[in-house]
Enzyme design. Structure first.
Site, PDB file in Angstrom:
ATOM      1  N   THR A 129      36.149  42.591  36.309  1.00 20.56           N
ATOM      2  CA  THR A 129      35.343  43.201  37.364  1.00 20.56           C
ATOM      3  C   THR A 129      34.952  44.633  37.029  1.00 20.56           C
ATOM      4  O   THR A 129      35.650  45.316  36.270  1.00 20.56           O
ATOM      5  CB  THR A 129      36.132  43.197  38.689  1.00 20.56           C
ATOM      6  N   ASP A 130      33.861  45.097  37.641  1.00 20.11           N
ATOM      7  CA  ASP A 130      33.466  46.500  37.469  1.00 20.11           C
ATOM      8  C   ASP A 130      34.412  47.442  38.198  1.00 20.11           C
ATOM      9  O   ASP A 130      34.416  48.651  37.945  1.00 20.11           O
ATOM     10  CB  ASP A 130      32.032  46.729  37.946  1.00 20.11           C
ATOM     11  N   TYR A 154      44.232  45.524  43.461  1.00 18.49           N
ATOM     12  CA  TYR A 154      43.438  44.484  42.798  1.00 18.49           C
ATOM     13  C   TYR A 154      42.825  45.003  41.506  1.00 18.49           C
ATOM     14  O   TYR A 154      43.005  44.425  40.430  1.00 18.49           O
ATOM     15  CB  TYR A 154      42.327  43.979  43.717  1.00 18.49           C
TER      16      TYR A 154
END
Length: 323
Positions: A129-130, A154
């Site tokens: 993810t970014d 996360y």
């Protein structure tokens, strides 16, 4: 025929990727779906291809079972989607994210190393993810060389898993590529995420909870475009390289909520501003220049078109909003 194991393919992006691979390469690849079927995974997502894949229920943290699966199906490549991914859940129960995202990824990598051998040309694509890059102000973009600065449990777990994957490439010469994508949207997304969550609430005429003032900005990537990029990286991605996959579709959260209400013919009176999320990143924006220059990939779907397709899909599959 090559045998590709797709972890987490009963989930949102993995299911779309598995469907793409089956339709594009039928007769060339065997697709083995490896999924634990947590709350975010559902065999319903694979209905369109269920007769053309092999499904294995398993936990990516189960070292012996992962090894056994790699051997049993003579796996040539792994595309790794399986992860805990909801930021709110990571704030409530962060340990699960460390366990699944870090230990699970490490388990897959070590299993592959032991089965394939060091220096193997077999491909391992780690999908991330970014959010590992942290947050941006009003200007600038994340590139593959941006500092890693996660702000939630996360994103910290995904950043850690990225580093483990890249370490296996460097130390054990495994053929690993890491991808970092912006926010995905499209069919099969779990209803806890922003777009399907707001669609579900609006259809029930319930209040649509918006964090803070709704001004946080995300770059949105239609899931089919993302899957096509991963397909390219699976076949052409270079060992030890990180690739950013972005949509060039930046929107404030409140813009999206209002657009959904407009499309559904609902009043903006349903919007309810709520206490902001802890550590809420202000803006994400991906620069996918590397993918374009090396492989010619660009997102095909503008948000104005993709969001209509997405809303229409959920209207045709309203039962999915409850799954």
């Amino acid at each position: 025929m090559k045998n590709i194991m797709v972890t987490g393919a009963a989930g949102f992006i993995g299911a779309n990727f598995a469907e793409l691979m089956v339709k594009k390469y039928e007769g060339k690849y065997n697709i083995i779906v490896f999924d634990k079927l947590t709350y975010a995974g559902n065999l319903y997502n694979l209905d369109n291809i269920k007769d053309k894949i092999t499904f294995v229920k398993g936990d990516i943290c189960d070292f012996e079972f992962v090894k056994e699966t790699l051997k049993k199906y003579d796996i040539d490549s792994i595309v790794h989607f399986a992860a805990e991914s909801h930021v709110d859940n990571s704030i409530k129960n962060p340990f699960i994210f460390t366990h699944t995202n870090v230990i699970g990824t490490h388990t897959l990598l070590e299993s592959a190393k032991q089965v394939w051998g060091e220096g193997s040309s077999n491909k391992f694509v780690h999908v991330s993810t970014d959010e590992v890059y942290g947050t941006l102000g009003e200007t600038g973009y994340f590139t593959e060389t941006s500092p890693i600065k996660p702000n939630s449990p996360y994103s910290a777990s995904k950043a850690s898993s990225d580093l483990v994957a890249l370490a296996y490439s460097e130390t054990f010469k495994m053929n690993v590529s890491v991808t970092n994508c912006s926010n995905n949207y499209g069919p099969y997304q779990h209803h806890e995420k922003l777009i399907p969550h707001m669609i579900s609430k609006a259809l029930k005429n319930e209040k649509l909870p918006v964090y803070g003032e709704g001004k946080n900005i995300r770059d949105w990537l239609y899931v089919e475009d993302h899957c096509e990029a991963i397909d390219i990286i699976l076949h052409q991605g270079k060992k030890g390289e990180r690739y950013n996959i972005g949509g060039h579709n930046e929107k404030r959260n409140i813009e999206i909520v209002k657009l959904i209400l407009e499309k559904l013919g609902k009043s903006e009176d349903l919007i309810e501003y709520v206490t902001d999320r802890k550590g809420h990143d202000y803006r994400y924006a991906i620069d996918p220049t590397k993918l374009k220059e090396e492989f010619g990939w660009e997102p095909k779907t503008m948000f104005k078109d993709g969001i209509v397709k997405t809303i229409d899909w959920y209207l045709e599959h309203e039962e999915y909003l409850e799954k």
